[in-house]
Design an enzyme around this catalytic site. Structure first.
Site, PDB file in Angstrom:
ATOM      1  N   LYS A  20      43.274 -13.362 -16.316  1.00 25.99           N
ATOM      2  CA  LYS A  20      42.608 -13.309 -15.002  1.00 25.99           C
ATOM      3  C   LYS A  20      42.927 -12.008 -14.274  1.00 25.99           C
ATOM      4  CE  LYS A  20      44.710 -15.364 -11.383  1.00 25.99           C
ATOM      5  NZ  LYS A  20      44.919 -14.653 -10.123  1.00 25.99           N
ATOM      6  N   ASN A  21      44.216 -11.658 -14.231  1.00 26.04           N
ATOM      7  CA  ASN A  21      44.614 -10.519 -13.392  1.00 26.04           C
ATOM      8  C   ASN A  21      44.273  -9.168 -14.013  1.00 26.04           C
ATOM      9  OD1 ASN A  21      45.426 -12.247 -11.457  1.00 26.04           O
ATOM     10  ND2 ASN A  21      47.620 -12.096 -11.891  1.00 26.04           N
ATOM     11  N   CYS A 115      48.365 -15.909   3.208  1.00 27.98           N
ATOM     12  CA  CYS A 115      48.483 -16.354   1.820  1.00 27.98           C
ATOM     13  C   CYS A 115      49.681 -17.290   1.688  1.00 27.98           C
ATOM     14  CB  CYS A 115      48.670 -15.132   0.938  1.00 27.98           C
ATOM     15  SG  CYS A 115      48.962 -15.538  -0.756  1.00 27.98           S
ATOM     16  N   ARG A 120      51.543 -10.527   2.362  1.00 32.59           N
ATOM     17  CA  ARG A 120      50.971  -9.652   1.329  1.00 32.59           C
ATOM     18  C   ARG A 120      50.145  -8.545   1.981  1.00 32.59           C
ATOM     19  NH1 ARG A 120      48.371 -13.320  -3.244  1.00 32.59           N
ATOM     20  NH2 ARG A 120      48.467 -11.395  -4.470  1.00 32.59           N
ATOM     21  N   ASP A 306      54.831 -14.671 -11.329  1.00 36.38           N
ATOM     22  CA  ASP A 306      53.819 -15.703 -11.601  1.00 36.38           C
ATOM     23  C   ASP A 306      54.317 -16.781 -12.566  1.00 36.38           C
ATOM     24  OD1 ASP A 306      52.191 -14.285  -9.931  1.00 36.38           O
ATOM     25  OD2 ASP A 306      50.997 -13.364 -11.512  1.00 36.38           O
ATOM     26  N   ARG A 398      41.443 -21.924 -10.013  1.00 32.83           N
ATOM     27  CA  ARG A 398      41.232 -20.507  -9.698  1.00 32.83           C
ATOM     28  C   ARG A 398      41.747 -19.620 -10.816  1.00 32.83           C
ATOM     29  NH1 ARG A 398      43.264 -18.749  -4.045  1.00 32.83           N
ATOM     30  NH2 ARG A 398      42.565 -16.870  -5.076  1.00 32.83           N
TER      31      ARG A 398
HETATM   32  C1  EPZ Z   1      49.196  -9.141  -8.202  1.00 34.64           C
HETATM   33  O1  EPZ Z   1      49.075  -9.335  -6.795  1.00 34.64           O
HETATM   34  C2  EPZ Z   1      48.698 -10.396  -8.858  1.00 34.64           C
HETATM   35  N1  EPZ Z   1      47.306 -10.603  -8.482  1.00 34.64           N
HETATM   36  C3  EPZ Z   1      49.564 -11.562  -8.444  1.00 34.64           C
HETATM   37  O2  EPZ Z   1      49.103 -12.690  -9.163  1.00 34.64           O
HETATM   38  C4  EPZ Z   1      51.009 -11.279  -8.818  1.00 34.64           C
HETATM   39  O3  EPZ Z   1      51.826 -12.309  -8.338  1.00 34.64           O
HETATM   40  C5  EPZ Z   1      51.446  -9.958  -8.200  1.00 34.64           C
HETATM   41  O4  EPZ Z   1      50.540  -8.895  -8.581  1.00 34.64           O
HETATM   42  C6  EPZ Z   1      52.841  -9.527  -8.613  1.00 34.64           C
HETATM   43  O5  EPZ Z   1      52.905  -9.378  -9.982  1.00 34.64           O
HETATM   44  C7  EPZ Z   1      46.350  -9.975  -9.165  1.00 34.64           C
HETATM   45  O6  EPZ Z   1      46.602  -9.203 -10.058  1.00 34.64           O
HETATM   46  C8  EPZ Z   1      44.956 -10.275  -8.793  1.00 34.64           C
HETATM   47  P1  EPZ Z   1      51.537  -6.638  -5.445  1.00 34.64           P
HETATM   48  P2  EPZ Z   1      49.197  -8.104  -5.814  1.00 34.64           P
HETATM   49  O7  EPZ Z   1      50.707  -5.756  -4.581  1.00 34.64           O
HETATM   50  O8  EPZ Z   1      48.681  -6.897  -6.471  1.00 34.64           O
HETATM   51  C9  EPZ Z   1      54.337  -5.976  -1.635  1.00 34.64           C
HETATM   52  C10 EPZ Z   1      48.700 -15.014  -9.460  1.00 34.64           C
HETATM   53  O9  EPZ Z   1      49.243 -16.121  -9.268  1.00 34.64           O
HETATM   54  N2  EPZ Z   1      53.273  -5.079  -1.179  1.00 34.64           N
HETATM   55  O10 EPZ Z   1      52.002  -6.092  -6.736  1.00 34.64           O
HETATM   56  O11 EPZ Z   1      48.602  -8.502  -4.525  1.00 34.64           O
HETATM   57  C11 EPZ Z   1      53.882  -7.404  -1.717  1.00 34.64           C
HETATM   58  O12 EPZ Z   1      53.971  -8.055  -0.448  1.00 34.64           O
HETATM   59  C12 EPZ Z   1      48.976 -13.906  -8.511  1.00 34.64           C
HETATM   60  O13 EPZ Z   1      47.909 -14.784 -10.371  1.00 34.64           O
HETATM   61  C13 EPZ Z   1      53.456  -4.309  -0.056  1.00 34.64           C
HETATM   62  O14 EPZ Z   1      54.502  -4.355   0.605  1.00 34.64           O
HETATM   63  O15 EPZ Z   1      50.766  -7.995  -5.683  1.00 34.64           O
HETATM   64  C14 EPZ Z   1      54.830  -7.959  -2.743  1.00 34.64           C
HETATM   65  O16 EPZ Z   1      56.064  -8.242  -2.148  1.00 34.64           O
HETATM   66  C15 EPZ Z   1      49.214 -14.197  -7.125  1.00 34.64           C
HETATM   67  N3  EPZ Z   1      52.443  -3.479   0.352  1.00 34.64           N
HETATM   68  C16 EPZ Z   1      54.994  -6.812  -3.720  1.00 34.64           C
HETATM   69  O17 EPZ Z   1      54.652  -5.633  -2.967  1.00 34.64           O
HETATM   70  C17 EPZ Z   1      51.275  -3.368  -0.336  1.00 34.64           C
HETATM   71  O18 EPZ Z   1      50.411  -2.586   0.074  1.00 34.64           O
HETATM   72  C18 EPZ Z   1      54.117  -6.877  -4.965  1.00 34.64           C
HETATM   73  O19 EPZ Z   1      52.779  -7.140  -4.591  1.00 34.64           O
HETATM   74  C19 EPZ Z   1      51.110  -4.152  -1.487  1.00 34.64           C
HETATM   75  C20 EPZ Z   1      52.111  -5.002  -1.891  1.00 34.64           C
END
Ligand code: EPZ
Length: 463
Positions: A20-21, A115, A120, A306, A398
């Site tokens: 998915k991701n 969320c 996030r 995840d 989802r």
């Molecule tokens: C991706 O989310 C995945 N989603 C998530 O999958 C997964 O949990 C996550 O990466 C971490 O591996 C998709 O790929 C669609 P991040 P993403 O930006 O990209 C912080 C699932 O269950 N951060 O890597 O949104 C954030 O708050 C899910 O399939 C900032 O501070 O995650 C977090 O603590 C849900 N500022 C960390 O970084 C930003 O601008 C990692 O988030 C962006 C993120």
């Protein structure tokens, strides 16, 4: 909701779907291509159909062929608005921001809202796009971004919780069209980012360093549509590994990329789980007794956040005390109170949960709060004594393709029913005899309401 009759060891063979991701950012990146993109291995999921609707609203045609291939063609490249009504349904819709800005020079994308797995923000996405020269404002809940010509530059994408997966995807999709060279330091190394990068390179982009925290991108003027196969879903594979281990079963899991799962193999083996790798297949054998273990979710190649909830379900049955910490989403613990309804002995301490393993879980009615929490509850229910009910399984739909069918094919007993009182198993309701000693006035004890389907339908029609 699911009605799960637990305690059945899973045995047999099961195949993992496409990731998915990886599929979501790749579908969004198809906005950048001239011609028709053909994607194989895109799972049939609610999130995929939500993104398809977002892409259609942006002037693309999205069709699923009979062989499962997804065909995407950008017909109208004037549209740049990803509306709140669609984006609020799925955060990953924000992945259209980079491709729109890079290819169409402007984007108006609703900011994703709250969320269930914690705060996030998308500040790092915006920082990277601004560094490339985009003018970005936030107005009435929308990100407005525009740039006549993006210019290559050096970008650092690290934040307090490491890099950002979808942020790296967005910046990459914009940088491929930037004039000159862009470098990204502290890029996310997750296999899903690598799959997107490979897909962009197949289209004509020039990206080096994929899979490392340092990316170098030479801008190009256009990208051409290609055929691409999405990588297998490492999170689904990990969930199936835990399913075999938690039920005391033995599964052969096909369509796996073992190199993506090194950390998961390591913790499962330390718990006593047997895992054999043969090409793109795994055989997993549950141990007689699970050993406790401390586990920390970290960016790739660490244990994925995840899989944190699923491992917590498994460790709740391990012998001894385990500590599970999430360094990516420190509030991702909504599954804990629900696991406790099934008898798990877990205490939350900041970004960790402390689990004291117990012999058996017992069936209960529990509520899913997000995608991976639902998977953890389903795993716990498969192992539990008696019947369980998992409500709000739309979260599961989802991100897992036909999961209950796959699990039922290897011996699980999961029934999908409408969440109505008459579908609640009798075993989960207190009988009059059980309630009577608990009431101050025994005349207060209500008779349990086991309505017939016809009676329930009549009552609904009346109300
Ligand atoms: C991706 O989310 C995945 N989603 C998530 O999958 C997964 O949990 C996550 O990466 C971490 O591996 C998709 O790929 C669609 P991040 P993403 O930006 O990209 C912080 C699932 O269950 N951060 O890597 O949104 C954030 O708050 C899910 O399939 C900032 O501070 O995650 C977090 O603590 C849900 N500022 C960390 O970084 C930003 O601008 C990692 O988030 C962006 C993120």
């Amino acid at each position: 909701m699911f009605v799960v009759r637990g305690g059945r060891p899973l045995r047999g063979r099961v195949s993992v779907s496409g990731a998915k991701n990886a599929a979501l950012p790749i579908m969004a990146a198809a906005l950048s291509a001239r011609g028709t993109t053909l994607l194989r291995g895109v799972p049939e999921l609610v999130d995929v159909s939500t993104l398809s609707q977002v892409l259609q609203s942006l002037g693309m045609t999205v069709e699923r062929h009979a062989d499962g291939t997804l065909a995407l063609t950008a017909e109208d490249d004037q549209r740049c608005l990803a509306d709140y009504e669609l984006v609020r349904r799925m955060r990953a819709s924000v992945c259209v921001l980079g491709p729109l800005l890079g290819r169409r020079g402007r984007a108006c994308v609703s900011l994703p809202g709250g969320c269930n797995i914690g705060h996030r923000p998308i500040d790092l996405h915006l920082k990277g796009l601004r560094a490339l020269g985009a003018e970005i404002t936030i107005d009435r809940g929308y990100v407005f971004a525009k740039a006549d010509q993006l210019i290559g530059t050096d970008i650092y994408l690290g934040g307090s919780f490491g890099s950002t997966v979808t942020g790296t995807c967005n910046v990459l999709c914009a940088a491929v069209f930037a004039k000159g060279t862009t470098t990204i330091s502290s890029a996310a190394c997750e296999p899903e980012v690598v799959d997107l990068g490979n897909y962009l390179n197949e289209m004509g982009a020039r990206i080096e360093g994929l899979g490392t925290p340092f990316l170098r991108i030479e801008g190009v003027e256009e990208l051409n549509a290609v055929e691409h196969t999405v990588i297998p879903d490492r999170i689904e594979a990990a969930t199936l590994l835990v399913a075999a281990a938690i039920t005391g079963g033995c599964l052969q899991i096909d369509n796996v990329e073992p190199t993506h799962l090194a950390a998961v193999f390591d913790v499962l083996r330390m718990m006593g789980v047997g895992i054999e790798i043969s090409g793109k297949s795994l055989t997993v054998i549950a141990p007689d007794k699970l050993r406790s273990l401390d586990v920390t979710a970290l960016p790739y190649p660490g244990i994925p956040t995840d899989v944190q909830a699923q491992l917590t379900a498994l460790l709740s049955l391990a012998n001894g005390i385990s500590v599970v910490t999430d360094k990516i989403f420190p509030d991702r613990f909504m599954h804990i109170p629900e696991l406790m309804r099934m008898g798990a002995n877990v205490r939350r301490e900041g970004a960790s949960s402390i689990i004291s393993g117990i012999g058996t879980l017992t069936g209960a009615c529990v509520m899913a709060s997000d995608l991976r929490a639902s998977a953890a509850l389903l795993l716990a229910a498969l192992a539990a004594d008696g019947e369980s009910v998992i409500r709000r399984v739309y979260h599961l739909d989802r991100g897992y393709e036909r999961l209950e069918r796959k699990l039922n094919d290897v011996g699980a007993d999961i029934e999908r029913v409408i969440d109505l009182p008459e579908n609640m198993p009798h075993s989960l309701q207190l009988s009059v005899e059980e309630q009577r000693p608990l009431a101050i006035d025994s005349s207060d004890v209500p008779a349990p309401k086991f309505l017939s389907r016809a009676e329930a339908a009549r009552q609904r029609a009346e109300s």
